[in-house]
Write an enzyme that holds these catalytic residues in place. Structure first.
Site, PDB file in Angstrom:
ATOM      1  N   ARG A  59       2.812   4.976   6.071  1.00  0.00           N
ATOM      2  CA  ARG A  59       3.485   4.376   7.311  1.00  0.00           C
ATOM      3  C   ARG A  59       4.185   2.857   7.122  1.00  0.00           C
ATOM      4  O   ARG A  59       4.389   2.284   7.995  1.00  0.00           O
ATOM      5  CB  ARG A  59       2.209   4.143   8.406  1.00  0.00           C
ATOM      6  CG  ARG A  59       1.892   5.624   8.837  1.00  0.00           C
ATOM      7  CD  ARG A  59       0.387   5.669   9.580  1.00  0.00           C
ATOM      8  NE  ARG A  59      -0.625   5.215   8.715  1.00  0.00           N
ATOM      9  CZ  ARG A  59      -1.845   5.057   9.107  1.00  0.00           C
ATOM     10  NH1 ARG A  59      -2.183   5.319  10.267  1.00  0.00           N
ATOM     11  NH2 ARG A  59      -2.818   4.628   8.217  1.00  0.00           N
ATOM     12  N   CYS A  82       0.741  -1.161   0.191  1.00  0.00           N
ATOM     13  CA  CYS A  82      -0.086   0.074  -0.086  1.00  0.00           C
ATOM     14  C   CYS A  82       1.000   1.212   0.042  1.00  0.00           C
ATOM     15  O   CYS A  82       1.821   1.304   0.512  1.00  0.00           O
ATOM     16  CB  CYS A  82      -0.941   0.060   1.046  1.00  0.00           C
ATOM     17  SG  CYS A  82      -2.043   1.418   1.076  1.00  0.00           S
ATOM     18  N   ASP A 123       0.406   3.708   1.540  1.00  0.00           N
ATOM     19  CA  ASP A 123       0.440   4.460   2.906  1.00  0.00           C
ATOM     20  C   ASP A 123       1.823   4.796   3.464  1.00  0.00           C
ATOM     21  O   ASP A 123       2.495   3.799   3.455  1.00  0.00           O
ATOM     22  CB  ASP A 123      -0.332   3.371   3.846  1.00  0.00           C
ATOM     23  CG  ASP A 123      -0.846   3.828   5.220  1.00  0.00           C
ATOM     24  OD1 ASP A 123       0.238   4.637   6.060  1.00  0.00           O
ATOM     25  OD2 ASP A 123      -1.917   4.204   5.664  1.00  0.00           O
ATOM     26  N   HIS A 171      -2.126  -3.802   5.067  1.00  0.00           N
ATOM     27  CA  HIS A 171      -1.949  -3.580   6.499  1.00  0.00           C
ATOM     28  C   HIS A 171      -3.297  -3.389   7.187  1.00  0.00           C
ATOM     29  O   HIS A 171      -4.320  -2.879   6.412  1.00  0.00           O
ATOM     30  CB  HIS A 171      -1.042  -2.250   6.659  1.00  0.00           C
ATOM     31  CG  HIS A 171      -1.766  -0.963   6.006  1.00  0.00           C
ATOM     32  ND1 HIS A 171      -2.369  -0.147   6.774  1.00  0.00           N
ATOM     33  CD2 HIS A 171      -1.857  -0.417   4.695  1.00  0.00           C
ATOM     34  CE1 HIS A 171      -2.726   0.903   5.938  1.00  0.00           C
ATOM     35  NE2 HIS A 171      -2.527   0.500   4.752  1.00  0.00           N
ATOM     36  N   CYS A 193      -6.244  -0.281   6.831  1.00  0.00           N
ATOM     37  CA  CYS A 193      -6.086   0.335   5.696  1.00  0.00           C
ATOM     38  C   CYS A 193      -7.352   1.392   5.212  1.00  0.00           C
ATOM     39  O   CYS A 193      -8.411   1.137   4.873  1.00  0.00           O
ATOM     40  CB  CYS A 193      -5.841  -0.622   4.663  1.00  0.00           C
ATOM     41  SG  CYS A 193      -5.400  -0.139   2.861  1.00  0.00           S
TER      42      CYS A 193
HETATM   43 ZN    ZN Z   1      -3.598   1.095   2.877  1.00  0.00          ZN
END
Ligand code: ZN
Length: 206
Positions: free
Chosen positions: A48, A44, A46, A100, A103
């Site tokens: 993080r 992803c 993302d 994750h 999400c």
């Molecule tokens: Zn995500």
């Protein structure tokens, strides 16, 4: 516009480069010649979940493709090109599809409302939901349901990787290649296999 607003990042980079060279003087010269990663990471976007960092690998250690929701879509030339290059040129032995918990892409896909352009992209996750709607809806609403959907999405994308002609042909040639479904927890920074590692086409569950 001057670079000043981002100077702190350039400073970080300078310090990072110096620190790397300090522990291993030939590091950059060595990896500049050739990349030879054993892994392809599909994760992803993302912020993080930084691929290299969470698996403790230096530059050169992992080939990476990230998008919103770690989706592997059969009409996505970007993702398919990455997979083809990784499999046919770099000859990676492992493809890790890493989603994750919590999400935002999965959460947005489950929301009823409209979100603009991104809804077209998230349709792939909505299809996963529709396929498994009864079991998903049986989970308590909130974190538990979302996290379950995150795992189902990872499993679906593992299957999508396995069904590409790239993987099918690689396996036919006898190339050693496996596809793994992993989930990352934002709460403790730990990765887990969701119980899905496919080494040959007939291992793919329905
Ligand atoms: Zn995500």
């Amino acid at each position: 516009m001057s670079n000043d607003v981002l100077q702190h990042l350039l400073d970080n980079n300078q310090r990072w480069s110096e620190a790397k060279t300090k522990v291993d003087a030939g590091f950059f010269q060595r990896i500049a010649k050739q990349q030879n990663p054993d892994y392809l990471w599909i994760g992803c976007a993302d912020s993080r979940v930084p691929a290299n960092e969470v698996i403790g690998l230096d530059p050169g250690g992992v080939f990476v493709h990230r998008n919103v929701g770690n989706i592997v879509e059969h009409t996505d030339m970007n993702c398919l090109s990455v997979i083809q290059y990784a499999v046919e040129v770099l000859k990676v032995e492992h493809i890790i599809v890493c989603g994750h918990y919590g999400c935002g892409a999965v959460q947005t896909a489950l929301d009823e409302g409209q979100h603009g352009l991104i809804d077209n992209w998230l349709r792939k996750i909505q299809e996963v939901y529709r396929t498994h709607q009864v079991e998903v809806d049986a989970k308590p609403a909130g974190t538990q349901r979302l996290d379950y959907m995150c795992e189902l999405n990872i499993a679906a994308q593992v299957a999508n990787v396995c069904r590409t002609t790239i993987l099918q042909q690689a396996w036919q040639r006898g190339q050693k290649l496996s596809v793994h479904g992993w989930v990352y927890s934002l709460k403790d920074g730990l990765l887990q296999n969701i119980g899905l590692s496919i080494c040959k086409p007939d291992e793919l569950p329905d």
